[in-house]
Write an enzyme that holds these catalytic residues in place. Structure first.
Site, PDB file in Angstrom:
ATOM      1  N   THR A 124       0.817  -1.214   0.000  1.00 41.48           N
ATOM      2  CA  THR A 124       0.000   0.000   0.000  1.00 41.48           C
ATOM      3  C   THR A 124       0.853   1.267   0.000  1.00 41.48           C
ATOM      4  O   THR A 124       1.973   1.267   0.525  1.00 41.48           O
ATOM      5  CB  THR A 124      -0.907   0.006   1.250  1.00 41.48           C
ATOM      6  OG1 THR A 124      -1.430   1.319   1.457  1.00 41.48           O
ATOM      7  CG2 THR A 124      -0.156  -0.383   2.505  1.00 41.48           C
ATOM      8  N   TYR A 148      -1.472  -0.165  10.362  1.00 41.37           N
ATOM      9  CA  TYR A 148      -1.751  -0.860   9.098  1.00 41.37           C
ATOM     10  C   TYR A 148      -0.541  -0.774   8.166  1.00 41.37           C
ATOM     11  O   TYR A 148      -0.036  -1.796   7.673  1.00 41.37           O
ATOM     12  CB  TYR A 148      -2.991  -0.230   8.442  1.00 41.37           C
ATOM     13  CG  TYR A 148      -3.198  -0.630   7.006  1.00 41.37           C
ATOM     14  CD1 TYR A 148      -3.459  -1.955   6.678  1.00 41.37           C
ATOM     15  CD2 TYR A 148      -3.124   0.315   5.977  1.00 41.37           C
ATOM     16  CE1 TYR A 148      -3.649  -2.331   5.350  1.00 41.37           C
ATOM     17  CE2 TYR A 148      -3.317  -0.049   4.662  1.00 41.37           C
ATOM     18  CZ  TYR A 148      -3.571  -1.379   4.353  1.00 41.37           C
ATOM     19  OH  TYR A 148      -3.740  -1.746   3.045  1.00 41.37           O
TER      20      TYR A 148
END
Ligand code: UDP
Length: 334
Positions: A124, A148
């Site tokens: 990501t 995350y």
């Protein structure tokens, strides 16, 4: 892209999820057989339509080893399964590290034991962290802000070590904002709880949730709202096909941004939703959301150079039209 997978099997871990189901459909469209490994924790069994499902929880090492051994004839593994809700990661990091990092470690060991040597990993843009350097280059220092992003970066590092020590071939795809839905309307974004801008704004337009909130209208951007790089989920799926083709051509290791290179503001999204649906999006200005960066958009050049990947579905209108097609049918609104 005409790459023919000629019936080859590909393990898609997280194939019951939003991006995973689109990856499976695209693999099948190229003549491959996607085998979904999913614990159905957040994925949906009804989204597994293009190949078999193995209910596997990566946190269970023996289950993972057994499933990898059973499918050791696969030409590659695609790993998309993870906890993704940024806010939950801040409150429950133990859960995030176990699900994402321990899960990935078990998968890597299952792959090693079964001699599955090719991995496409979904990372990501959240691994980069705060920076004024836009567009984002892959060489940008990675200093993630959220739990995350930290778990995804830890996995990137594990994969690099396995490459060096055990000869694992990998392509790490750093996705920007996945959005839109397959044109068929069969699959789309179905998170619970939903935290993403586009599905929330569509629900607000459909009159299903009252006014939505726009988090922060005082950013240093032309309209004061945050800027993101929205990439259609089927473009993301195509990037996986490019990576499979490049493995066959001898690629052994790459980290690549998967974005369009174009930034779009939150208010521009709302405007496009009004244009496509013909419905107003009721919203209130709200304070900034913790952890949001002002602007994030990709430099897509390396994806072109290394994977010969270019986004073809990511016009903003197409993103909103396909998302609306999926959601309006699901919600039974016109
Ligand atoms: N956003 C918003 N209201 C919402 C959900 C999101 O204003 O109800 C904003 C969010 O603050 C960010 C942008 O929309 O500026 C994109 O957020 P999203 O959660 O969709 O993706 P992210 O970029 O965080 O991965």
């Amino acid at each position: 892209m005409n790459y023919d997978l000629k019936g080859a099997k590909i393990i898609v871990v997280g194939g019951a999820g939003y991006i995973g189901s689109h990856v499976c459909k695209t693999i099948a469209g190229h003549g491959g057989v996607p085998v979904t490994f999913d614990n159905l924790g957040s994925g949906h069994e009804h989204a597994v339509q293009w190949g078999p499902l193995e209910v596997v929880d990566l946190r269970d090492k023996s289950q993972t080893l057994t499933a990898c051994e059973k499918h050791k004839d696969a030409i590659s593994v695609v790993h998309l399964a993870s906890s993704i809700e940024v806010g939950i990661g801040e409150k429950a990091p133990a859960e995030f590290y176990e699900n994402n990092v321990v899960g990935a470690l078990n998968l890597l060991d299952g792959m090693r034991a079964a001699k599955l040597n090719n991995l496409i990993f979904s990372s990501t843009c959240a691994t980069y962290g705060e920076t004024d350097q836009m567009p984002l280059l892959e060489s940008q220092i990675q200093n993630p802000f959220s739990t995350y992003g930290k778990t995804k970066l830890a996995i990137e590092h594990m994969i690099q070590s396995y490459h060096k020590a055990y000869g694992l071939n990998y392509v790490t795809l750093r996705y920007f904002n996945a959005s839109g839905a397959d044109e068929s309307g069969l699959i789309g974004e179905e998170h619970d709880p939903e935290t993403h801008l586009i599905p929330i704004a569509l629900a607000a337009a459909a009159g299903l949730r009252g006014k939505m909130k726009i988090f922060g209208t005082d950013y240093d951007t032309p309209d004061g709202t945050c800027i993101r790089d929205y990439i259609h989920v089927n473009d993301i799926a195509d990037a996986h096909i490019c990576a499979l083709e490049k493995f066959e051509a001898g690629l052994t290791a790459a980290e690549v941004n998967i974005g369009t290179g174009k930034g779009v503001s939150n208010l521009e999204i709302l405007k496009m939703i009004e244009t496509v649906t013909g419905l107003p999006v009721p919203y209130d200005d709200a304070p900034r959301r913790d952890g949001d960066l002002t602007r994030l958009y990709a430099d897509p050049q390396r994806a072109k150079d290394v994977l010969e990947f270019t986004a073809r579905h990511s016009g903003l209108k197409n993103i909103i039209q396909t998302a609306w097609h999926f959601h309006s049918a699901k919600w039974n609104v016109n």
